[in-house]
Design an enzyme around this catalytic site. Sequence first.
Site, PDB file in Angstrom:
ATOM      1  N   ILE A  43       0.824  -1.209   0.000  1.00  0.00           N
ATOM      2  CA  ILE A  43       0.000   0.000   0.000  1.00  0.00           C
ATOM      3  C   ILE A  43       0.855   1.256   0.000  1.00  0.00           C
ATOM      4  CG2 ILE A  43      -1.674   1.354   1.309  1.00  0.00           C
ATOM      5  CD1 ILE A  43      -2.919  -1.232   2.272  1.00  0.00           C
ATOM      6  N   VAL A  74       3.268  -0.517   4.874  1.00  0.00           N
ATOM      7  CA  VAL A  74       1.886  -0.958   5.011  1.00  0.00           C
ATOM      8  C   VAL A  74       1.524  -1.845   3.819  1.00  0.00           C
ATOM      9  CG1 VAL A  74      -0.507  -0.247   5.380  1.00  0.00           C
ATOM     10  CG2 VAL A  74       1.364   1.245   6.130  1.00  0.00           C
ATOM     11  N   ASP A  77       0.417  13.595  15.905  1.00  0.00           N
ATOM     12  CA  ASP A  77       0.888  13.680  14.520  1.00  0.00           C
ATOM     13  C   ASP A  77      -0.304  13.741  13.563  1.00  0.00           C
ATOM     14  OD1 ASP A  77       2.753  13.807  12.465  1.00  0.00           O
ATOM     15  OD2 ASP A  77       2.950  11.627  12.293  1.00  0.00           O
TER      16      ASP A  77
END
Length: 360
Positions: A19, A27, A132
Amino acid sequence: MLYRPNDVVCGRYEIESFIGEGGMQEVYRANDRILSRQVALKTPKNRSAEKRFHRSAVVSAKVNHANVAKTLDYLEDGSRQFLVEELILGQDLGVILKESIVALDPLMAARVFHRLARGVAASHHAEVVHRDLKPSNIMGVNGIKLDDVKITDFGIAKMAEEELEEAVLGGQSTLTASQTAIGALPYMAPEMITSVKDADKPVDIWSLGALMFELATGKRPFGVGYAAVPAILEGTLPPLPSLVTRNNQFKQTATEIYEIIKGCIRIDPGDRPTADQLVKQCETLCYPNTAREIGMISRFDNGRWGFVSPENGNTVFFHINSIFGNRRVSVGDRVTFARHLGGGSDRAFPMVKIVPSSRR
C-alpha cells in the site's frame, strides 16, 4: 519493500499488495486466511521503530471509535513485528487534496470536521494523544466521495512523539532532517516546538484546527518546513481566501468553520477547547449527509447552467452558483457533487471540479 504478493506472515496473513510507507512503517494489504477478511498489515521500517512498535500497538488498541482505524491484532514472526488494522478502502486526505480537488466545499468540511473531532475525543477519553495529526494520517472512505473519514496511525503516536522530541531538541538541522518532523511541522502546536515534554491533549486540538484550515481553503495556515516555525509561534491565522468567501451559497458555513478553527489555534493550550467541547461546537454546524457522486459535465449553456452525467444514475442539473471554488467549468470536466431530488431533473449541490494539482 520487505514482502511480495503471496508471501504469508505468521502462517495467517497472505500479502496481496504493497500500500505504501511512512517515516516509520511499511503498510501492506493482506488477506486473513482464518477469518476470510482483508486487513492492513503494518511493520516497522527500522530498528528504532521496532523498539517502540509493541508499546504503540498497546496504545492504539485502547481507542475504539467509528472515525478511528480499528486495531485488530499484534503479531511477531521471528524478528519482525506486525500491527494488524482495519483495511480502509479509499485515499488519505493529503492525496485527495493533491490529486483531486483544491479544497473541501464548506458543507463537506463541516461534516469532516465534526467526525474528526469525535474521533479525537474518543482517543482522549482513552488517554491517547495522537501528536501527529495531518491530512496524510486521515483516510477518506471511498476516496473523493468521502463516505466517511477515519484517523489512522494512533498505533505510532508514541513513536512519532519520541522522534519529534528528539528532532525538536536537536535544533533546526535535526528538525529538518526528520521526515516525521517535516511532515508534522505545518500542523504542529507551538508547545511541541518550545516544550515538547509538556505537550498533551491540546496539541491534537491545534493540529486539527490547522489541518481543517488546509482542507477548507487548500492552503496550509503557517506554510511548510522549518519556515513555518515563526508563524506557528506567533499563532496568527490567515484570513479566509476569496475562494471560500466569494460565493454566498457557501460563505456562512465557511465563516462558522473558520470561527471554530480560530478557537483551536490559540497559543496558550488552556485557551483551546477540549475535544468534547470541540465536538459540541461542530454540532452547531449545519451540513447534509447526502452521498457524493462523481460525474462529467455533458452540457453547459450560457455560462450559467448545465447538466452532469454521473457514473451511475440519471443526468443531474446544476447552476453555476452551486459550484464551489473554481467555477470555470467546461463540457468534459469531471466533478463531484451531491444529488438532490428535483422536478424534471435532480439538482447538484454542492459541486466541486476535480482537478489535480499539476493542472491548477
